[in-house]
Design an enzyme around this catalytic site. Sequence first.
Site, short mmCIF file in Angstrom:
data_model
loop_
_atom_site.label_atom_id
_atom_site.label_comp_id
_atom_site.label_asym_id
_atom_site.label_seq_id
_atom_site.Cartn_x
_atom_site.Cartn_y
_atom_site.Cartn_z
N LYS A 322 0.83 -1.21 0.00
CA LYS A 322 0.00 0.00 0.00
C LYS A 322 0.87 1.26 0.00
O LYS A 322 0.63 2.19 -0.77
CB LYS A 322 -0.87 -0.04 1.26
CG LYS A 322 -1.86 1.07 1.33
CD LYS A 322 -2.97 0.71 2.29
CE LYS A 322 -2.86 1.49 3.57
NZ LYS A 322 -4.00 1.38 4.43
N SER A 323 1.90 1.28 0.85
CA SER A 323 2.73 2.48 0.94
C SER A 323 3.39 2.78 -0.40
O SER A 323 3.46 3.94 -0.81
CB SER A 323 3.83 2.27 1.98
OG SER A 323 3.28 1.92 3.20
N ARG A 423 -9.02 11.71 13.24
CA ARG A 423 -7.60 11.42 13.50
C ARG A 423 -6.77 12.71 13.57
O ARG A 423 -7.10 13.70 12.95
CB ARG A 423 -7.08 10.44 12.44
CG ARG A 423 -7.76 9.09 12.63
CD ARG A 423 -7.37 8.08 11.60
NE ARG A 423 -5.96 7.74 11.66
CZ ARG A 423 -5.38 6.95 10.77
NH1 ARG A 423 -6.06 6.44 9.78
NH2 ARG A 423 -4.09 6.68 10.88
N SER A 468 6.88 8.52 13.16
CA SER A 468 5.78 8.42 12.20
C SER A 468 6.31 8.65 10.79
O SER A 468 6.79 9.74 10.46
CB SER A 468 4.69 9.45 12.52
OG SER A 468 3.83 9.58 11.41
N GLN A 470 4.51 8.83 8.20
CA GLN A 470 3.64 9.75 7.48
C GLN A 470 4.07 11.20 7.72
O GLN A 470 4.11 12.01 6.79
CB GLN A 470 2.19 9.55 7.92
CG GLN A 470 1.63 8.20 7.45
CD GLN A 470 0.22 7.95 7.96
OE1 GLN A 470 -0.31 8.71 8.76
NE2 GLN A 470 -0.39 6.88 7.48
N ASP A 616 2.07 -1.77 12.29
CA ASP A 616 0.76 -2.20 11.76
C ASP A 616 0.51 -3.69 11.99
O ASP A 616 -0.61 -4.16 11.85
CB ASP A 616 0.68 -1.93 10.26
CG ASP A 616 0.39 -0.47 9.99
OD1 ASP A 616 -0.07 0.22 10.93
OD2 ASP A 616 0.63 -0.01 8.86
N LYS A 643 -4.51 4.80 15.56
CA LYS A 643 -4.67 4.25 14.20
C LYS A 643 -6.15 4.27 13.84
O LYS A 643 -6.92 5.01 14.45
CB LYS A 643 -4.10 2.84 14.16
CG LYS A 643 -2.58 2.80 14.32
CD LYS A 643 -1.90 3.23 13.04
CE LYS A 643 -0.39 3.17 13.17
NZ LYS A 643 0.27 3.51 11.90
#
Length: 740
Positions: A322-323, A423, A468, A470, A616, A643
């Site tokens: 996915k990333s 979030r 993180s 992200q 994850d 999450k």
Amino acid sequence: MFKSDNILIVGLGLIGGSLAAALRRAGHYQVWGYDRDADSMAQAVRDGVIDIAQQDLHAAVASADVVVLAVPVKAMESLIEELAPYLRAETLLTDVGSVKGNVVAAAYRVFGTPPGGFVPGHPIAGSERSGIGAVNIDLFVEHKFIITPLPESDPQAVAVLAKIWTDAGSDILTMDVARHDAVLAATSHLPHILAFSLVDTLASDAENKDIFRYAAGGFRDFTRVSGSDPVMWHDVFITNRDACLKTLDQFTEGLNVMRQAIVDGDSQTMLGIMTRARVARHHFEKILAGTAYTEEDMSSKTNFDVAPGGQVQGRIRVPGDKSISHRSIMLGALAQGTTHISGFLEGEDALATLQAFRDMGVVIEGPVDGKVTVHGVGLHGLQAPPGPLYVGNSGTTIRLLSGLMAGQQFDVEISGDVSLNKRPMGRVANPLRAMGAKVETGDGGTPPLKIFGGQQLNGINYQLPMASAQVKSCVLLAGLYAQGETKVTEPAPTRDHTERMLNGFGYQVAGMAPTRSLVGGGQLTATDIDVPSDISSATFFLVAAAITPGSDLLIEHVGMNPTRVGVINILRLMGADLEVSNPRDVGGEPVADLHIRYAPLKGIHVPEEQVALGIDEFPALMIAAACAEGTTVVTGAEELRVKESDRIQSMVDGLITLGIDIEGTPDGAIIQGKSGQSSVFGGGEIVTHHDHRIAMSFTLAGLRASAPIKVLDCAHVATSFPGFVELATSVGMQVTSVEE
Ligand code: NAP
């Protein structure tokens, strides 16, 4: 003080009659009805739709607490004028008209300043049937009701109206009048114009009449609404003239482009239109579900029924990472040249990224069987999207995109679904502001994010307050647009796909972890990407095999990025029989095949440096821990609490349901393993909080359970792992997806 004891409904047709019936059912209202047609009134009484038929409209208006106008929209204007002298200061006057502008204009004309009790509204529910015979007591249940209050509307009157419609079963939304009319012109009025026009065009041609006999589902679906009431829709098109014309003109322009492409045999344009439409339809459905007249049943749920026992045998390949899928679209879009992607994960999250870039003018072909072609526009080639970017449930999309958007010349709003909108976004907004970006978040630092264009960004030296990937990626991507050097230092290793892939696209990222840096003002060059299989998806099968006696499984072509292999290291520390073979390099990312056989597991204190490398994977690893001998302790995993759900709490609750001794801690959990017993888990119902990884993890528990497990709300599994149930079944797991 506005009350709602006596409610008068004027116009006992589909909408008025259905509202009356629903309010009578609610039990605490006296429902009065008036219709100019005496037969309709008599039938309304006979059918139990209203309590009392009012013969004298003016007298009824004078004594009602609430007056609801449920007549065609043009008729509203004269009715407001006629009834105005009979309204009391505490009468709540409302309507159900499909257009709001003309009703509001009529109120200003008649009253000068409309009274506080005037609160217009519109139920987003209906059908192509009309009249008292079409009454449906459930018409408004789980459909939206839009209130369009005026500045003059009394908040207490608005609250009373909201309560009435809630009692009829609706969910309440508030919108301003102009926005309501523009949104409805596009989502409801234009489709009705097209359906009426199409059927009339075909039917008025004598030769064509014959073709109706051969019409199949597509024609019927497309033209269903042309059976609607002509007077009602005439009034809608006339009263919402400007908004209807605007959207009709846009449509005509689009249709001409399609026509020309057919004339020219221009396949690229045609396929571009159709692939964009196909993907967009899915997204629009979600965004507009609340504003479409006859929406699909959104209440349907997907659960997994897991039978106890099963096997894990075979050779499989899990979907693409996915990333890497997200980043291949983002970097491909911003590169010079064309990027060909294969193995793209066609899950909703990566598709949300794809759609966002299409919304910003990037031509993207596919996905077809995991193949996507991105025609890059360069770092400065994105265009302002036509509206807010909707990214569904995807945290990666919103956080990475916010970094890129900070460097654009146009303003953007990014929003997501209910769960994403809770979030935290302050973690990206803060460093971006430090770089000079102008970013607004919603209340409490959550989406929607508003990012204002045209700001000068400057490189920063940023110490990440949390581990993180992200946030790190967001800052680095903003750094592409910043003056000077942007440097990030992370407190613990996190995924480095962004850094690797930037290098793969020819953009130099300097330094070694934990500090990486880049200098703004460069250029990305298109490349081809063969997306490796997602190690997070492979994890469910690794754990399935690790806990099931007799299992023997080969998982091919798995991405082995060193920042992602925590699960492999942890499973090995727990004693799993896991072999990594055939290591190779694909587009800058390491890849290998994983061979796993059952071996007894033992509990461990998971080393904290591995936690960030497999964050994850913890829901699935907690299932493995429950099957191990001894105690497993997880610490340093507080990230799990923010999450898609609070994953520590979700796992603690679910495992306790299945009879496991587990204790949640602020940053992890302590799990007592139950090895030595053939059945580790009992049966029960698992609440997933719509979190896909929680859903898939508890599916594995079935392999060592003594009774069936029902995993609730699994629809989001399609986001990260399309085809999960089919693949699980193919290796011998006993799971069925059930729609409720
Ligand atoms: P409907 O079934 O045709 O009912 C309209 C009712 O109003 C009929 O009883 C009609 O009586 C009466 N009426 C018509 N003109 C009138 C006038 N000049 N004075 C007094 N009464 C009059 O229509 P509907 O579908 O319920 O629509 C009512 C309103 O709801 C419209 O404003 C529409 O825009 C809105 N709405 C409709 C839908 C939908 O899908 N149908 C959805 C949301 C909102 P007669 O039978 O004597 O004509």
